[in-house]
Write an enzyme that holds these catalytic residues in place. Structure first.
Site, PDB file in Angstrom:
ATOM      1  N   SER A 145       0.958  -1.131  -0.118  1.00 27.29           N
ATOM      2  CA  SER A 145       0.013   0.170   0.210  1.00 27.29           C
ATOM      3  C   SER A 145       0.794   1.285  -0.064  1.00 27.29           C
ATOM      4  O   SER A 145       2.254   1.069   0.425  1.00 27.29           O
ATOM      5  CB  SER A 145      -1.012  -0.059   1.395  1.00 27.29           C
ATOM      6  OG  SER A 145      -1.456   1.102   1.360  1.00 27.29           O
ATOM      7  N   TYR A 158      -2.217  -0.572  11.076  1.00 27.39           N
ATOM      8  CA  TYR A 158      -2.293  -0.978   9.689  1.00 27.39           C
ATOM      9  C   TYR A 158      -1.043  -0.489   9.271  1.00 27.39           C
ATOM     10  O   TYR A 158      -0.516  -1.526   8.271  1.00 27.39           O
ATOM     11  CB  TYR A 158      -3.389  -0.161   8.922  1.00 27.39           C
ATOM     12  CG  TYR A 158      -3.648  -0.519   7.508  1.00 27.39           C
ATOM     13  CD1 TYR A 158      -4.224  -1.743   7.180  1.00 27.39           C
ATOM     14  CD2 TYR A 158      -3.264   0.388   6.505  1.00 27.39           C
ATOM     15  CE1 TYR A 158      -4.438  -1.969   5.795  1.00 27.39           C
ATOM     16  CE2 TYR A 158      -3.633   0.019   5.301  1.00 27.39           C
ATOM     17  CZ  TYR A 158      -4.086  -1.125   4.974  1.00 27.39           C
ATOM     18  OH  TYR A 158      -4.346  -1.395   3.654  1.00 27.39           O
TER      19      TYR A 158
END
Ligand SMILES: NC(=O)c1ccc[n+]([C@@H]2O[C@H](COP(=O)([O-])OP(=O)(O)OC[C@H]3O[C@@H](n4cnc5c(N)ncnc54)[C@H](O)[C@@H]3O)[C@@H](O)[C@H]2O)c1
Length: 260
Positions: A145, A158
């Site tokens: 990501s 995260y």
């Protein structure tokens, strides 16, 4: 039986978290290009729905309900895939949970996100790689990501897991190169999937408004959110023979987000 036509004809692909979002689009694109696809989602109904969609479109797929955080479940996934299609050539480690917390995160929250986003990726590779070795090689694509590289508010949990993906990808690539197994990651920007849509809706934003909002689409040079298929297409490229000299790469598919 595996298809004889298409870029991935004769290939067997496992997509973890293939029941919705980026995983669903990826499973569909592989099937369109001739692969036999195993949709490995924790949610049985979602996984079976995607496998049925692919079959109705003339592709080859089956759902194997899988929890990537559970080693026995991964072992069963591998066994069922080999029984159905004869081996495994490509692994897409896409399953993840979005436990979005700052330093206040509890031990249980940490364990929940580490179990799926980090240990789940490790376990999938651990049990799929022996099957790839039997076929003489393979390709793994992990889902990183922009959060692998940048700070974002209240995302400590995260981003820790997505940072780990960047390094796991590099280290796995080094260890598996002698087996003719390439390991890469795609690193998306903001993609219009359920998590993003629900966060946008909480702020009263529909897709068009979210594309114009600095917390969603506007922060990319290409001023919008991505569609899942735009990430899927990059995943297919990294898994394909066209990427035969690419390994240990964390490929930004972020509309220019990190570069700006
Ligand atoms: N959506 C984004 O903006 C975005 C951006 C960058 C990276 N990513 C990454 O892309 C991947 C997919 O994201 P998405 O938005 O499509 O997610 P999503 O939540 O829409 O889909 C994830 C799927 O994984 C499944 N899953 C969750 N835990 C599982 C487990 N333990 N075992 C098996 N399946 C499990 C869910 O049931 C779901 O079907 C994730 O790795 C995510 O971190 C997403």
């Amino acid at each position: 039986m595996v298809a004889s036509r298409g870029r991935f004809a004769g290939k067997v692909v496992v997509v973890t978290g293939g029941g919705q979002g980026i995983g669903r689009a990826t499973a569909q694109r592989f099937a369109e290009e001739g692969a036999a696809v195993v949709v490995a989602d924790r949610d049985a109904a979602l996984g079976q729905g995607v496998a049925a969609e692919i079959q109705q479109a003339g592709g080859q797929a089956r759902a194997v309900t899988t929890d990537v955080a559970d080693e026995a479940s991964i072992q069963a996934l591998v066994a069922q895939t080999v029984a159905a299609f004869g081996g495994i050539d490509i692994l897409i480690s896409n399953a993840a949970v979005f436990v979005l917390r700052g330093i206040e995160a509890t031990v249980d929250e940490w364990r929940q996100i580490l179990d799926v986003n980090v240990i789940g990726v490790a376990l999938a590779a651990k049990h799929v790689v022996p099957e790839m070795r039997k076929r003489g090689g393979g390709a793994i694509v992990n889902l990183g990501s922009i959060s692998s590289f940048i700070a974002q508010p209240q995302f400590v949990t995260y981003n820790a897991t997505k940072g780990a993906i960047a390094q796991m990808t590099r280290c796995m690539a080094m260890d598996l190169a002698p087996d003719n197994i390439r390991v890469n990651a795609v690193c998306p920007g903001t993609v219009w999937t359920q998590i993003v849509e629900s966060r946008a809706r909480e702020r009263g934003l529909d897709r068009a408004a979210a594309d114009r909002d600095p917390d969603f689409g506007r922060s990319h040079m290409i001023e919008r959110c991505a569609d899942p298929v735009e990430i899927a297409n990059a995943i297919l490229f990294l898994a394909s023979d066209e990427a035969s000299f690419i390994t240990a790469e964390n490929l930004m598919v972020d509309g220019g987000y990190v570069a700006r």
